[in-house]
Design a protein around this motif. Structure first.
Motif, PDB file in Angstrom:
ATOM      1  N   TYR A 163      -0.716  -8.480  28.582  1.00 30.07           N
ATOM      2  CA  TYR A 163      -0.306  -9.695  28.661  1.00 30.07           C
ATOM      3  C   TYR A 163       0.379  -9.489  27.391  1.00 30.07           C
ATOM      4  O   TYR A 163      -0.391 -10.282  26.601  1.00 30.07           O
ATOM      5  N   SER A 164       1.735 -10.532  27.288  1.00 27.72           N
ATOM      6  CA  SER A 164       2.099 -10.753  25.932  1.00 27.72           C
ATOM      7  C   SER A 164       2.569 -12.252  25.614  1.00 27.72           C
ATOM      8  O   SER A 164       3.713 -12.367  27.069  1.00 27.72           O
ATOM      9  N   ILE A 165       2.670 -13.486  24.455  1.00 27.96           N
ATOM     10  CA  ILE A 165       3.219 -13.955  24.800  1.00 27.96           C
ATOM     11  C   ILE A 165       3.921 -13.230  23.101  1.00 27.96           C
ATOM     12  O   ILE A 165       3.395 -12.980  22.541  1.00 27.96           O
ATOM     13  N   GLY A 166       5.273 -13.855  23.309  1.00 34.87           N
ATOM     14  CA  GLY A 166       6.697 -13.077  21.943  1.00 34.87           C
ATOM     15  C   GLY A 166       6.594 -11.432  22.726  1.00 34.87           C
ATOM     16  O   GLY A 166       5.593 -10.826  23.589  1.00 34.87           O
ATOM     17  N   PHE A 167       7.760 -11.440  22.029  1.00 27.08           N
ATOM     18  CA  PHE A 167       8.578  -9.683  22.118  1.00 27.08           C
ATOM     19  C   PHE A 167       7.552  -9.181  21.270  1.00 27.08           C
ATOM     20  O   PHE A 167       7.393  -9.214  20.575  1.00 27.08           O
ATOM     21  N   PRO A 204       7.637  -6.710  18.103  1.00 29.54           N
ATOM     22  CA  PRO A 204       6.318  -5.922  17.545  1.00 29.54           C
ATOM     23  C   PRO A 204       5.633  -6.410  17.981  1.00 29.54           C
ATOM     24  O   PRO A 204       5.219  -7.318  17.227  1.00 29.54           O
ATOM     25  N   LYS A 205       4.080  -5.985  17.938  1.00 31.42           N
ATOM     26  CA  LYS A 205       2.757  -6.426  18.201  1.00 31.42           C
ATOM     27  C   LYS A 205       2.561  -6.473  16.898  1.00 31.42           C
ATOM     28  O   LYS A 205       2.264  -5.885  16.112  1.00 31.42           O
ATOM     29  N   ILE A 206       2.229  -8.454  17.278  1.00 32.73           N
ATOM     30  CA  ILE A 206       1.135  -8.676  15.838  1.00 32.73           C
ATOM     31  C   ILE A 206      -0.013  -8.492  15.889  1.00 32.73           C
ATOM     32  O   ILE A 206      -0.903  -8.554  14.794  1.00 32.73           O
ATOM     33  N   TRP A 207      -1.090  -8.466  16.797  1.00 27.96           N
ATOM     34  CA  TRP A 207      -1.987  -8.550  17.388  1.00 27.96           C
ATOM     35  C   TRP A 207      -2.153  -8.361  18.868  1.00 27.96           C
ATOM     36  O   TRP A 207      -1.841  -8.925  19.568  1.00 27.96           O
ATOM     37  N   GLY A 208      -3.306  -7.580  19.114  1.00 27.21           N
ATOM     38  CA  GLY A 208      -3.834  -7.312  20.515  1.00 27.21           C
ATOM     39  C   GLY A 208      -5.163  -7.023  20.704  1.00 27.21           C
ATOM     40  O   GLY A 208      -5.951  -6.076  19.858  1.00 27.21           O
ATOM     41  N   LYS A 209      -5.627  -7.193  21.778  1.00 28.60           N
ATOM     42  CA  LYS A 209      -6.927  -7.442  22.387  1.00 28.60           C
ATOM     43  C   LYS A 209      -7.490  -6.084  23.814  1.00 28.60           C
ATOM     44  O   LYS A 209      -6.637  -7.479  24.303  1.00 28.60           O
ATOM     45  N   LYS A 210      -8.009  -5.762  23.701  1.00 27.30           N
ATOM     46  CA  LYS A 210      -8.221  -5.454  25.292  1.00 27.30           C
ATOM     47  C   LYS A 210      -9.180  -5.596  25.742  1.00 27.30           C
ATOM     48  O   LYS A 210     -10.505  -5.889  25.730  1.00 27.30           O
ATOM     49  N   PHE A 211      -9.307  -6.517  27.078  1.00 25.84           N
ATOM     50  CA  PHE A 211     -10.060  -7.516  27.442  1.00 25.84           C
ATOM     51  C   PHE A 211     -10.051  -6.107  29.426  1.00 25.84           C
ATOM     52  O   PHE A 211      -9.134  -6.883  30.006  1.00 25.84           O
ATOM     53  N   GLU A 226      -9.496  -4.145  32.190  1.00 22.24           N
ATOM     54  CA  GLU A 226      -8.252  -3.064  32.102  1.00 22.24           C
ATOM     55  C   GLU A 226      -6.683  -3.794  31.348  1.00 22.24           C
ATOM     56  O   GLU A 226      -5.799  -3.167  31.597  1.00 22.24           O
ATOM     57  N   THR A 227      -6.480  -4.692  30.967  1.00 20.62           N
ATOM     58  CA  THR A 227      -5.497  -5.564  30.284  1.00 20.62           C
ATOM     59  C   THR A 227      -5.798  -5.355  29.065  1.00 20.62           C
ATOM     60  O   THR A 227      -6.875  -6.722  28.045  1.00 20.62           O
ATOM     61  N   GLU A 228      -4.757  -5.634  28.527  1.00 21.52           N
ATOM     62  CA  GLU A 228      -4.602  -5.907  26.910  1.00 21.52           C
ATOM     63  C   GLU A 228      -3.950  -7.185  26.468  1.00 21.52           C
ATOM     64  O   GLU A 228      -2.583  -6.946  27.403  1.00 21.52           O
ATOM     65  N   TYR A 229      -4.166  -8.667  25.675  1.00 23.90           N
ATOM     66  CA  TYR A 229      -4.332  -9.737  25.611  1.00 23.90           C
ATOM     67  C   TYR A 229      -3.071  -9.098  23.920  1.00 23.90           C
ATOM     68  O   TYR A 229      -3.664  -8.845  22.973  1.00 23.90           O
ATOM     69  N   SER A 230      -2.013  -9.821  23.966  1.00 25.18           N
ATOM     70  CA  SER A 230      -1.421  -9.292  23.076  1.00 25.18           C
ATOM     71  C   SER A 230      -0.533 -10.649  21.975  1.00 25.18           C
ATOM     72  O   SER A 230      -0.161 -11.528  23.408  1.00 25.18           O
ATOM     73  N   ILE A 231       0.025 -10.664  21.293  1.00 25.53           N
ATOM     74  CA  ILE A 231       1.234 -11.563  20.951  1.00 25.53           C
ATOM     75  C   ILE A 231       2.010 -11.251  20.170  1.00 25.53           C
ATOM     76  O   ILE A 231       2.035 -10.094  19.024  1.00 25.53           O
ATOM     77  N   GLY A 232       2.878 -11.002  20.120  1.00 22.71           N
ATOM     78  CA  GLY A 232       4.498 -10.522  19.859  1.00 22.71           C
ATOM     79  C   GLY A 232       5.151 -10.542  18.668  1.00 22.71           C
ATOM     80  O   GLY A 232       4.765 -12.371  17.953  1.00 22.71           O
ATOM     81  N   ALA A 233       5.413 -10.845  18.195  1.00 20.69           N
ATOM     82  CA  ALA A 233       6.493 -10.696  16.245  1.00 20.69           C
ATOM     83  C   ALA A 233       7.824 -11.684  17.314  1.00 20.69           C
ATOM     84  O   ALA A 233       7.741 -12.607  16.063  1.00 20.69           O
ATOM     85  N   ILE A 234       8.400 -11.435  18.060  1.00 28.02           N
ATOM     86  CA  ILE A 234       9.496 -11.928  18.089  1.00 28.02           C
ATOM     87  C   ILE A 234       9.314 -13.461  19.403  1.00 28.02           C
ATOM     88  O   ILE A 234       9.049 -13.268  20.320  1.00 28.02           O
TER      89      ILE A 234
END
Length: 440
Positions: free
Chosen positions: A39-43, A45-52, A54-62
């Protein structure tokens, strides 16, 4: 600074809407036991991510979108490696078509709910402030270039719209007027009554980069605040002053005042103001220098009365929901105008720059949430269009599967996704190019 504020509001608004949209997919998928990998907000490259779990939650640079990756689903990632194997019970493709349909509708549903909540709360908290027809027609309208092109003049009093009475100034600018057919104003000009038609291509003209609206309400004014160090301050302008003349010409209305100053940029002027002295108003003459941009350096206060309407919770629910779905209907009518050739797509479509301009260069939370609520409904509508790579494309294929009992092949879905992505990338490139063109 205005550009930074526009950009900040755009990124915050899109992040909220995209985050909620993708969260709608995630909640629906997890509710039916599907595995959500990312699950990502933004596309990227990834600038932050953490797995909870089975799901990795992340924020993209775009920060102009986002995505949710559900196992066993052909999406924009085009990850088809596991599609040749037998489906696992937690995969999207292993679930009944009706469950997959709800998952694909999850983002759209959340955006609709978000838009309704925003409009309901704005009405409940703020009510509605507006200029009534009666107050408007005390002074009439200001006709800008486009207004003059269709036959309006500054000072005109608008009596009705296509023979029907109206309540407030904003009714004159409503989608029923802009997008309607055979619409006209009945106008009083002095002792004469005239019919001013709204042309069929009016939205196209209004969307032109050179058009700055077409009418405003006219108002007398007084000085609200004098800027420190400005020419107004140095010339002795005071809070509460009412400008009467400049170089002998009447400037009782703010549109007259602005027009006069624009013709006298950088020049020395003599202004007569009325100023309260004790219990009386006295005339005072001031020698002032006009700035090179045609201003003096003060903020005006319109001398016009606004009506206020408060809404209870029940009224807010009804009116807010109506306002939210009204935006969807406006989009449908707008697309109809584009497809009929009455409106140019290049003038009507906006990309990130155009959307940022909607937010404006000052940070007003009420305005921010109003635009965010509007965009939430637009995002729901656009995503519902039956275009591969959009939620609406998946919904169309799943609806076919439910009705016919035949599931499209994975290869067909993969190719459709590719075609849809090419279309969307082309449309986005066009919108961005169009935004840049409009700037110049």
């Amino acid at each position: 600074m205005e550009g930074l504020i526009m950009t900040a509001q755009l990124l915050l608004g899109l992040s909220i809407l995209v985050g909620l949209h993708e969260f709608g997919h995630l909640l629906a998928a997890k509710a039916f036991g599907m595995r959500v990998e990312k699950y990502s907000i933004g596309f990227p490259p990834k600038i932050w991510g953490k797995k909870f779990g089975e799901t990795e939650y992340s924020i993209g640079a775009i920060p102009l979108g986002g995505f949710v990756k559900i196992s066993g689903m052909i999406d924009e990632s085009l990850d088809t490696k596991s599609m040749s194997e037998e489906p696992e019970p937690w995969e999207f493709r292993a679930k009944p078509a009706w469950q997959r349909l709800i998952v694909m509708m999850g983002g759209i549903i959340v955006n609709v709910i978000t838009g309704i909540i925003v409009f309901v709360l704005l009405l409940y908290v703020n009510g509605e402030s507006y200029v009534t027809k009666e107050e408007l027609n005390k002074h009439g309208i200001v006709a800008n270039d486009l207004g003059r092109q269709i036959g309006l003049q500054t000072g005109d009093k608008i009596i009705n719209i296509s023979g029907q009475d109206y309540e407030k100034f904003s009714d004159l600018l409503s989608p029923d007027v802009i997008l309607g057919s055979d619409v006209y104003y009945t106008v009083q000009r002095g002792d004469e009554y005239l019919k001013v038609d709204i042309p069929g291509d009016f939205l196209d003209r209004l969307s032109d980069k050179r058009a700055a609206g077409f009418i405003e309400f006219r108002f007398p004014f007084e000085v609200k605040q004098v800027m420190a160090g400005s020419n107004a301050a140095e010339g002795g302008v005071q809070e509460g002053d009412r400008f009467i003349t400049i170089n002998g010409d009447s400037v009782l209305y703010f549109d007259q005042f602005k027009e006069k100053l624009q013709s006298l940029k950088g020049e020395q002027i003599t202004a007569v103001v009325k100023r309260k002295e004790g219990d009386a108003m006295a005339s005072t003459s001031l020698d002032l220098k006009v700035d090179s941009d045609g201003t003096l350096g003060f903020r005006p206060k319109p001398l016009i009365s606004y009506a206020t309407k408060d809404f209870g919770l029940g009224q807010s629910l009804v009116q807010g929901t109506e306002d939210a779905f009204g935006i969807v209907w406006q989009n449908i009518r707008g697309f109809g105008k584009i497809f009929s050739g009455e409106v140019s797509a290049s003038k009507s479509l906006s990309g990130p720059i155009g959307i940022a301009q909607f937010f404006g260069g000052t940070w007003d939370w009420n305005h921010f949430w109003r635009i965010t609520g509007l965009l939430s409904m637009v995002l729901a509508f656009m995503n519902f269009l039956p275009i591969p790579a959009l939620d609406g494309g998946h919904v169309a294929f799943l609806t076919w599967e439910i009705v016919s009992g035949r599931k499209p092949s994975d290869k067909f879905l993969e190719n459709a996704q590719k075609v849809g992505m090419v279309l969307l990338l082309g449309l986005m490139s066009y919108a961005i190019f169009n935004d840049v063109y409009k700037l110049f």
